[in-house]
Design a protein around this motif. Structure first.
Motif, PDB file in Angstrom:
ATOM      1  N   PHE A  21       1.946  -7.994  -2.839  1.00 18.82           N
ATOM      2  CA  PHE A  21       0.403  -8.219  -2.602  1.00 18.82           C
ATOM      3  C   PHE A  21      -0.488  -6.968  -2.930  1.00 18.82           C
ATOM      4  O   PHE A  21      -0.146  -6.125  -2.257  1.00 18.82           O
ATOM      5  N   GLN A  22      -0.777  -6.892  -4.410  1.00 10.90           N
ATOM      6  CA  GLN A  22      -1.896  -5.876  -4.558  1.00 10.90           C
ATOM      7  C   GLN A  22      -3.219  -6.064  -4.918  1.00 10.90           C
ATOM      8  O   GLN A  22      -3.452  -7.279  -5.468  1.00 10.90           O
ATOM      9  N   LEU A  23      -4.148  -5.400  -4.278  1.00  8.21           N
ATOM     10  CA  LEU A  23      -5.549  -5.596  -4.428  1.00  8.21           C
ATOM     11  C   LEU A  23      -5.829  -4.819  -5.959  1.00  8.21           C
ATOM     12  O   LEU A  23      -6.860  -5.315  -6.372  1.00  8.21           O
ATOM     13  N   ALA A  24      -5.160  -4.053  -6.367  1.00 12.19           N
ATOM     14  CA  ALA A  24      -5.609  -3.397  -7.446  1.00 12.19           C
ATOM     15  C   ALA A  24      -4.478  -2.787  -8.333  1.00 12.19           C
ATOM     16  O   ALA A  24      -3.215  -2.611  -7.661  1.00 12.19           O
ATOM     17  N   ALA A  25      -4.392  -2.238  -9.574  1.00 12.67           N
ATOM     18  CA  ALA A  25      -3.388  -1.620 -10.397  1.00 12.67           C
ATOM     19  C   ALA A  25      -3.908  -1.174 -11.450  1.00 12.67           C
ATOM     20  O   ALA A  25      -4.807  -1.495 -12.234  1.00 12.67           O
ATOM     21  N   GLU A  26      -3.333   0.177 -11.791  1.00 16.57           N
ATOM     22  CA  GLU A  26      -3.853   0.965 -12.867  1.00 16.57           C
ATOM     23  C   GLU A  26      -3.407   0.188 -14.119  1.00 16.57           C
ATOM     24  O   GLU A  26      -4.134   0.334 -15.543  1.00 16.57           O
ATOM     25  N   ASN A  27      -2.306  -0.488 -14.309  1.00 12.46           N
ATOM     26  CA  ASN A  27      -1.807  -1.026 -15.583  1.00 12.46           C
ATOM     27  C   ASN A  27      -1.291  -2.574 -15.162  1.00 12.46           C
ATOM     28  O   ASN A  27      -0.207  -2.805 -14.691  1.00 12.46           O
ATOM     29  N   PRO A  28      -2.181  -3.484 -14.911  1.00 13.63           N
ATOM     30  CA  PRO A  28      -1.959  -4.902 -14.275  1.00 13.63           C
ATOM     31  C   PRO A  28      -0.875  -5.653 -15.211  1.00 13.63           C
ATOM     32  O   PRO A  28       0.280  -5.982 -14.558  1.00 13.63           O
ATOM     33  N   GLN A  29      -0.730  -5.289 -16.479  1.00 11.12           N
ATOM     34  CA  GLN A  29       0.294  -6.011 -17.365  1.00 11.12           C
ATOM     35  C   GLN A  29       1.418  -5.617 -16.969  1.00 11.12           C
ATOM     36  O   GLN A  29       2.482  -6.367 -16.925  1.00 11.12           O
ATOM     37  N   LYS A  30       1.833  -4.181 -16.862  1.00 11.00           N
ATOM     38  CA  LYS A  30       3.280  -3.545 -16.683  1.00 11.00           C
ATOM     39  C   LYS A  30       3.432  -3.775 -15.030  1.00 11.00           C
ATOM     40  O   LYS A  30       4.474  -4.100 -14.866  1.00 11.00           O
ATOM     41  N   GLU A  31       2.446  -3.356 -14.136  1.00 11.73           N
ATOM     42  CA  GLU A  31       2.855  -3.534 -12.615  1.00 11.73           C
ATOM     43  C   GLU A  31       2.921  -4.626 -12.122  1.00 11.73           C
ATOM     44  O   GLU A  31       3.616  -4.968 -11.202  1.00 11.73           O
ATOM     45  N   VAL A  32       2.130  -5.748 -12.534  1.00 18.68           N
ATOM     46  CA  VAL A  32       1.967  -7.031 -11.968  1.00 18.68           C
ATOM     47  C   VAL A  32       2.386  -8.205 -12.758  1.00 18.68           C
ATOM     48  O   VAL A  32       3.143  -9.111 -12.398  1.00 18.68           O
ATOM     49  N   GLY A  36      -2.420  -3.970   5.679  1.00 16.22           N
ATOM     50  CA  GLY A  36      -3.481  -2.641   5.537  1.00 16.22           C
ATOM     51  C   GLY A  36      -4.860  -3.537   5.416  1.00 16.22           C
ATOM     52  O   GLY A  36      -5.844  -3.011   5.775  1.00 16.22           O
ATOM     53  N   LEU A  37      -4.630  -4.727   4.806  1.00 22.04           N
ATOM     54  CA  LEU A  37      -6.278  -5.418   4.559  1.00 22.04           C
ATOM     55  C   LEU A  37      -6.678  -5.516   6.178  1.00 22.04           C
ATOM     56  O   LEU A  37      -7.903  -5.596   6.373  1.00 22.04           O
ATOM     57  N   GLN A  38      -5.669  -6.265   6.900  1.00 23.77           N
ATOM     58  CA  GLN A  38      -6.316  -6.488   8.362  1.00 23.77           C
ATOM     59  C   GLN A  38      -6.876  -5.126   8.983  1.00 23.77           C
ATOM     60  O   GLN A  38      -7.874  -5.370   9.918  1.00 23.77           O
ATOM     61  N   TYR A  39      -6.324  -3.990   8.757  1.00 27.68           N
ATOM     62  CA  TYR A  39      -6.613  -2.892   9.185  1.00 27.68           C
ATOM     63  C   TYR A  39      -8.005  -2.279   8.493  1.00 27.68           C
ATOM     64  O   TYR A  39      -8.921  -2.177   9.386  1.00 27.68           O
ATOM     65  N   LEU A  40      -8.316  -2.635   7.384  1.00 24.67           N
ATOM     66  CA  LEU A  40      -9.667  -2.485   6.778  1.00 24.67           C
ATOM     67  C   LEU A  40     -10.828  -3.259   7.467  1.00 24.67           C
ATOM     68  O   LEU A  40     -11.808  -2.763   7.582  1.00 24.67           O
ATOM     69  N   ILE A  41     -10.254  -4.541   7.563  1.00 24.26           N
ATOM     70  CA  ILE A  41     -11.362  -5.271   8.180  1.00 24.26           C
ATOM     71  C   ILE A  41     -11.672  -5.146   9.556  1.00 24.26           C
ATOM     72  O   ILE A  41     -12.720  -5.022  10.190  1.00 24.26           O
ATOM     73  N   LYS A  42     -10.613  -4.538  10.306  1.00 28.06           N
ATOM     74  CA  LYS A  42     -10.753  -4.377  11.793  1.00 28.06           C
ATOM     75  C   LYS A  42     -11.725  -3.202  11.871  1.00 28.06           C
ATOM     76  O   LYS A  42     -12.756  -3.246  12.689  1.00 28.06           O
ATOM     77  N   HIS A  43     -11.449  -2.107  11.006  1.00 29.65           N
ATOM     78  CA  HIS A  43     -12.497  -0.791  11.103  1.00 29.65           C
ATOM     79  C   HIS A  43     -13.847  -0.763  10.169  1.00 29.65           C
ATOM     80  O   HIS A  43     -14.279   0.386   9.870  1.00 29.65           O
ATOM     81  N   LYS A  44     -13.673  -1.908   9.239  1.00 25.14           N
ATOM     82  CA  LYS A  44     -14.937  -2.040   8.320  1.00 25.14           C
ATOM     83  C   LYS A  44     -14.699  -0.749   7.534  1.00 25.14           C
ATOM     84  O   LYS A  44     -15.575  -0.128   7.009  1.00 25.14           O
ATOM     85  N   ILE A  45     -13.725  -0.658   6.766  1.00 20.70           N
ATOM     86  CA  ILE A  45     -13.181   0.273   5.788  1.00 20.70           C
ATOM     87  C   ILE A  45     -13.225  -0.566   4.318  1.00 20.70           C
ATOM     88  O   ILE A  45     -12.628  -1.221   4.227  1.00 20.70           O
TER      89      ILE A  45
END
Length: 313
Positions: free
Chosen positions: A83-94, A207-216
């Protein structure tokens, strides 16, 4: 004792799936991309009944290596898309590893006589790549079901688009080979929440749960969720593992795709629950769990249960 092979069995969801099959008395083989990185999988050795577990290095794009891993497996769970929210090279990485890996897997598993059941861990993103945002042309009170036409948003995060393309490959295979000699079932979890079984630091779900918990908000996607107070469908990771196990061990489900979901809450309410407080707004049922309840006998935990596991973290 039957043997189950789990691709991605050391990840956030995969670890729970591995533990579930061990608890149910199976011999379990788990794949890892690199045995030289024990921090990725060493936690599995601490699971109960780990004496029935082996961990193998597998490159899913290598047909010979994949065939060797699948040999003697009666059940195979494909949970290998990180599970990735972002990728520099989506074609190659994902995109390439996900879609090519799925196509290679379908080819190789078709040549493996021992396999009786295959379970693909898809995603709500395969049904709606805009998730957690709604499909733009549906009414606000639309209840998403497995019968909906999958929606592709070309601007969606790479993970969701990769899941969409992989799911399309599976659907095409099922339509082309209606009787392949084994059953294929897909499960599509919504936002998977709960406490991990490992201390891995590379889990985006955790990590997403951590971000939502701390509003980051480290990137525009997460900032968008805060800005719009997005309503997010949630399911416990332990319920996902249970759904995968039931899909794997229930006969007569070939070609089925099950939404695995509990309730939907706004991000602001998730932040409250992740901090041990009560939500302000009531939960909604946005993604239907009726088919999983009816055919798999699933009973889903309320969303506050997995979220409350993070209240003290």
């Amino acid at each position: 004792m039957q043997t189950v092979g789990i691709l991605g069995g050391a990840g956030f969801i995969g670890s729970y799936v591995t533990q579930k099959f061990l608890n149910e008395g199976y011999i379990v083989k788990v794949s890892t991309t690199d045995l030289a990185k024990p921090e990725k999988y060493q936690h599995l050795h601490q699971l109960s009944l780990a004496e029935n577990l082996t961990i193998r290095e597998v490159d899913v794009t290598n047909e010979a290596a994949l065939g060797e891993f699948l040999r003697d497996c009666n059940i195979v769970v494909h949970s290998g898309t990180p599970f990735q929210l972002a990728a520099e090279n989506p074609q190659k990485e994902v995109f390439e590893p996900t879609v090519r890996g799925t196509e290679n897997f379908l080819k190789v598993v078709s040549q493996t006589p021992s396999v009786q059941k295959v379970v693909f861990v898809a995603s709500v993103g395969a049904l709606n790549t805009a998730y957690p945002m709604p499909v733009p042309y549906y009414p606000v009170d639309h209840l998403y079901t497995e019968a909906d036409e999958p929606y592709l948003d070309p601007e969606a995060i790479p993970y969701a688009r990769a899941k969409y393309y992989a799911d399309q490959a599976v659907r095409t295979f099922v339509a082309t080979y209606p009787q392949p000699g084994f059953e294929i079932v897909s499960v599509s979890p919504t936002g998977v929440m709960g406490k991990p079984l490992s201390a891995r630091e590379d889990s985006t779900s955790v990590g997403l749960q951590y971000l939502i918990k701390h509003k980051i908000a480290p990137n525009p996607f997460v900032q968008m969720m805060f800005d719009h107070d997005v309503e997010m469908a949630i399911v416990s990771v332990s319920d996902v593992a249970e759904g995968i196990f039931r899909a794997a061990t229930t006969a007569g489900l070939h070609g089925r795709n099950y939404l695995i979901n509990s309730e939907s809450y706004k991000i602001s309410d998730m932040t409250l629950m992740l901090n041990g407080r009560s939500p302000i707004n009531a939960a909604r049922n946005v993604y239907s769990y009726a088919l999983a309840a009816q055919e798999l006998g699933m009973q889903f935990q309320p969303a506050y249960v997995p979220l409350s596991e993070w209240a003290d973290v």
